[in-house]
Design an enzyme around this catalytic site. Structure first.
Site, PDB file in Angstrom:
ATOM      1  N   HIS A  46       2.408   4.549  -4.874  1.00  0.00           N
ATOM      2  CA  HIS A  46       3.128   5.664  -5.489  1.00  0.00           C
ATOM      3  C   HIS A  46       3.455   5.308  -6.939  1.00  0.00           C
ATOM      4  O   HIS A  46       3.085   4.214  -7.402  1.00  0.00           O
ATOM      5  CB  HIS A  46       4.387   6.015  -4.677  1.00  0.00           C
ATOM      6  CG  HIS A  46       5.283   4.835  -4.409  1.00  0.00           C
ATOM      7  ND1 HIS A  46       5.985   4.190  -5.409  1.00  0.00           N
ATOM      8  CD2 HIS A  46       5.577   4.155  -3.277  1.00  0.00           C
ATOM      9  CE1 HIS A  46       6.683   3.191  -4.894  1.00  0.00           C
ATOM     10  NE2 HIS A  46       6.447   3.136  -3.593  1.00  0.00           N
TER      11      HIS A  46
ATOM     12  N   ASP B 289      13.854  -3.336  -5.167  1.00  0.00           N
ATOM     13  CA  ASP B 289      14.084  -4.360  -4.144  1.00  0.00           C
ATOM     14  C   ASP B 289      14.673  -5.584  -4.854  1.00  0.00           C
ATOM     15  O   ASP B 289      14.039  -6.631  -4.923  1.00  0.00           O
ATOM     16  CB  ASP B 289      12.770  -4.705  -3.455  1.00  0.00           C
ATOM     17  CG  ASP B 289      12.153  -3.471  -2.824  1.00  0.00           C
ATOM     18  OD1 ASP B 289      12.608  -3.071  -1.756  1.00  0.00           O
ATOM     19  OD2 ASP B 289      11.233  -2.874  -3.425  1.00  0.00           O
TER      20      ASP B 289
ATOM     21  N   GLY C 282       9.513  -4.928  -8.365  1.00  0.00           N
ATOM     22  CA  GLY C 282      10.384  -3.793  -8.680  1.00  0.00           C
ATOM     23  C   GLY C 282      11.859  -4.123  -8.505  1.00  0.00           C
ATOM     24  O   GLY C 282      12.237  -4.819  -7.561  1.00  0.00           O
ATOM     25  N   GLU C 283      12.672  -3.600  -9.429  1.00  0.00           N
ATOM     26  CA  GLU C 283      14.132  -3.782  -9.301  1.00  0.00           C
ATOM     27  C   GLU C 283      14.684  -3.040  -8.100  1.00  0.00           C
ATOM     28  O   GLU C 283      15.785  -3.315  -7.653  1.00  0.00           O
ATOM     29  CB  GLU C 283      14.837  -3.270 -10.562  1.00  0.00           C
ATOM     30  CG  GLU C 283      14.838  -4.272 -11.689  1.00  0.00           C
ATOM     31  CD  GLU C 283      15.480  -3.729 -12.953  1.00  0.00           C
ATOM     32  OE1 GLU C 283      16.046  -2.619 -12.920  1.00  0.00           O
ATOM     33  OE2 GLU C 283      15.392  -4.423 -13.970  1.00  0.00           O
TER      34      GLU C 283
ATOM     35  N   GLY D  30       6.042   4.260  -8.330  1.00  0.00           N
ATOM     36  CA  GLY D  30       6.783   3.000  -8.498  1.00  0.00           C
ATOM     37  C   GLY D  30       5.795   1.849  -8.656  1.00  0.00           C
ATOM     38  O   GLY D  30       5.874   1.063  -9.607  1.00  0.00           O
ATOM     39  N   HIS D  31       4.819   1.774  -7.726  1.00  0.00           N
ATOM     40  CA  HIS D  31       3.778   0.752  -7.830  1.00  0.00           C
ATOM     41  C   HIS D  31       3.018   0.905  -9.156  1.00  0.00           C
ATOM     42  O   HIS D  31       2.703  -0.073  -9.820  1.00  0.00           O
ATOM     43  CB  HIS D  31       2.756   0.887  -6.689  1.00  0.00           C
ATOM     44  CG  HIS D  31       3.321   0.717  -5.307  1.00  0.00           C
ATOM     45  ND1 HIS D  31       3.251   1.690  -4.355  1.00  0.00           N
ATOM     46  CD2 HIS D  31       3.964  -0.328  -4.731  1.00  0.00           C
ATOM     47  CE1 HIS D  31       3.811   1.262  -3.234  1.00  0.00           C
ATOM     48  NE2 HIS D  31       4.257   0.035  -3.431  1.00  0.00           N
TER      49      HIS D  31
ATOM     50  N   GLY E 190       0.794  -1.227   0.000  1.00  0.00           N
ATOM     51  CA  GLY E 190       0.000   0.000   0.000  1.00  0.00           C
ATOM     52  C   GLY E 190       0.823   1.272   0.000  1.00  0.00           C
ATOM     53  O   GLY E 190       2.022   1.242  -0.285  1.00  0.00           O
ATOM     54  N   SER E 191       0.149   2.406   0.305  1.00  0.00           N
ATOM     55  CA  SER E 191       0.728   3.741   0.122  1.00  0.00           C
ATOM     56  C   SER E 191       1.234   3.849  -1.312  1.00  0.00           C
ATOM     57  O   SER E 191       2.416   4.117  -1.555  1.00  0.00           O
ATOM     58  CB  SER E 191       1.842   4.025   1.131  1.00  0.00           C
ATOM     59  OG  SER E 191       1.304   4.079   2.406  1.00  0.00           O
TER      60      SER E 191
HETATM   61  P1  AMP Z   1       6.042  -2.407  -1.420  1.00  0.00           P
HETATM   62  O1  AMP Z   1       4.659  -1.864  -1.368  1.00  0.00           O
HETATM   63  O2  AMP Z   1       7.087  -1.472  -0.935  1.00  0.00           O
HETATM   64  O3  AMP Z   1       6.143  -3.791  -0.823  1.00  0.00           O
HETATM   65  O4  AMP Z   1       6.375  -2.599  -2.977  1.00  0.00           O
HETATM   66  C1  AMP Z   1       5.563  -3.370  -3.817  1.00  0.00           C
HETATM   67  C2  AMP Z   1       6.296  -3.592  -5.119  1.00  0.00           C
HETATM   68  O5  AMP Z   1       6.588  -2.331  -5.735  1.00  0.00           O
HETATM   69  C3  AMP Z   1       7.644  -4.315  -4.925  1.00  0.00           C
HETATM   70  O6  AMP Z   1       7.815  -5.261  -5.962  1.00  0.00           O
HETATM   71  C4  AMP Z   1       8.640  -3.183  -5.039  1.00  0.00           C
HETATM   72  O7  AMP Z   1       9.908  -3.601  -5.500  1.00  0.00           O
HETATM   73  C5  AMP Z   1       7.968  -2.280  -6.066  1.00  0.00           C
HETATM   74  N1  AMP Z   1       8.480  -0.904  -5.947  1.00  0.00           N
HETATM   75  C6  AMP Z   1       8.586  -0.174  -4.812  1.00  0.00           C
HETATM   76  N2  AMP Z   1       9.160   1.017  -5.078  1.00  0.00           N
HETATM   77  C7  AMP Z   1       9.427   1.042  -6.408  1.00  0.00           C
HETATM   78  C8  AMP Z   1      10.028   1.988  -7.293  1.00  0.00           C
HETATM   79  N3  AMP Z   1      10.463   3.166  -6.869  1.00  0.00           N
HETATM   80  N4  AMP Z   1      10.143   1.653  -8.600  1.00  0.00           N
HETATM   81  C9  AMP Z   1       9.689   0.450  -9.047  1.00  0.00           C
HETATM   82  N5  AMP Z   1       9.124  -0.476  -8.271  1.00  0.00           N
HETATM   83  C10 AMP Z   1       8.998  -0.208  -6.961  1.00  0.00           C
END
Ligand code: AMP
Length: 288
Positions: free
Chosen positions: A40, A156, A153-154, A42-43, A37-38
């Site tokens: 952005h 992580d 996402g790359e 990237g998601h 969640g949250s």
């Molecule tokens: P999270 O909500 O932080 O668990 O992230 C969910 C997915 O979004 C994971 O596969 C992350 O690697 C990807 N993600 C998070 N930040 C970015 C970003 N800035 N660019 C691309 N993918 C991202």
């Protein structure tokens, strides 16, 4: 509120596994974007890629307790459900899955998830049990959802690397890695950035740019034999000391690893510079 309700009518919000099964049982080209969640940009880039490559897209929002090795970190992790739902609706996501912790962890695991010694590097070394928790939850999600492709996402990279390894041995689901999306100042977008103030964001941007330059310098040395690696280690250590001094940060790790098996062997292999650091009490990771 009324506007949000109207929007939600067109996007299937699913909370129970039985409803999920019913909703997706006929989907043969389903893209899955797991998130905490949250939402952005990237998601959003993962969701857009899923919509391009798959007929339907399912996004999960689940702050997974088992991947937090620190209770306070779990409690303070940003949560913004109504904003998230509005953002997902705008992106025309087909299904949003919002399970409870009890639902996901109802069934006990038969086999414990263990990382091997070569996998216990970078974040795995500093966040004990973190990736075991990530693998556990994504194993459960993939089992329930059976997506055609899961998008990650790359940013992580180690998470993507370990999940691809685990999932590809057990399921037909393909894992697709999406490029890191950055803010204009260079900082990688992350939900944790919500815990930073403007000055921190500026600092993190400056650090990202220093690391982009450092990666260029490392590539330019163009010598990755034993002596070359020694030189690279010295260059990194010098920069590390500078970053700590200038920006008052605590660096957990800052090192180059290849993308094939995450070892330190960089000869004839694509590699990245990985970093994890604390800016005040916020832990940030990135790779270049
Ligand atoms: P999270 O909500 O932080 O668990 O992230 C969910 C997915 O979004 C994971 O596969 C992350 O690697 C990807 N993600 C998070 N930040 C970015 C970003 N800035 N660019 C691309 N993918 C991202």
């Amino acid at each position: 509120m009324f506007y949000l309700l109207i929007l939600l009518l067109q996007m299937k919000l699913i909370k129970r596994i039985t409803d999920l099964n019913k909703a997706i049982s006929k989907e043969t080209s389903l893209g899955f974007v797991p998130t905490m969640g949250s939402i952005h940009k990237g998601h959003e880039s993962l969701i857009k890629k899923s919509k391009k490559l798959c007929n339907k897209t399912l996004v999960s929002i689940f702050v997974n307790p088992t991947q937090f090795n620190n209770k306070k970190d779990y409690k303070t992790y940003p949560r913004n459900l109504s904003n998230d739902l509005a953002a997902l609706k705008k992106l025309k996501v087909d299904f949003v899955y919002l399970p409870t912790v009890n639902q996901i962890y109802k069934k006990k695991r038969l086999f414990k998830i263990n990382l091997n010694k070569s996998q216990k590097v970078l974040c795995a070394k500093f966040r004990k049990g973190h990736f075991e928790g990530v693998i556990d939850v994504l194993d459960r999600f993939v089992k329930i959802i059976s997506p055609m492709i899961m998008f990650m996402g790359e940013k992580d990279h180690q998470q993507y690397f370990l999940i691809r390894n685990f999932i590809s041995k057990k399921y037909t689901t393909k894992i697709y890695a999406c490029k890191t999306i950055r803010d204009l100042n260079g900082i990688a977008l992350s939900s944790r950035n919500l815990l930073l103030d403007n000055a921190d964001i500026k600092t993190a941007g400056l650090i990202a740019n220093k690391l982009i330059q450092l990666k260029k310098i490392i590539c330019k040395t163009n010598n990755f034999d034993k002596n070359g690696l020694k030189k690279i280690k010295q260059i990194i250590n010098k920069e590390k000391k500078k970053l700590i001094k200038i920006f008052n940060i605590k660096i957990e790790y800052m090192e180059c690893r290849n993308l094939t098996n995450l070892s330190r062997d960089l000869q004839n292999k694509p590699f990245k510079l990985f970093i994890s650091y604390y800016l005040r009490n916020v832990r940030l990771i990135d790779n270049f």
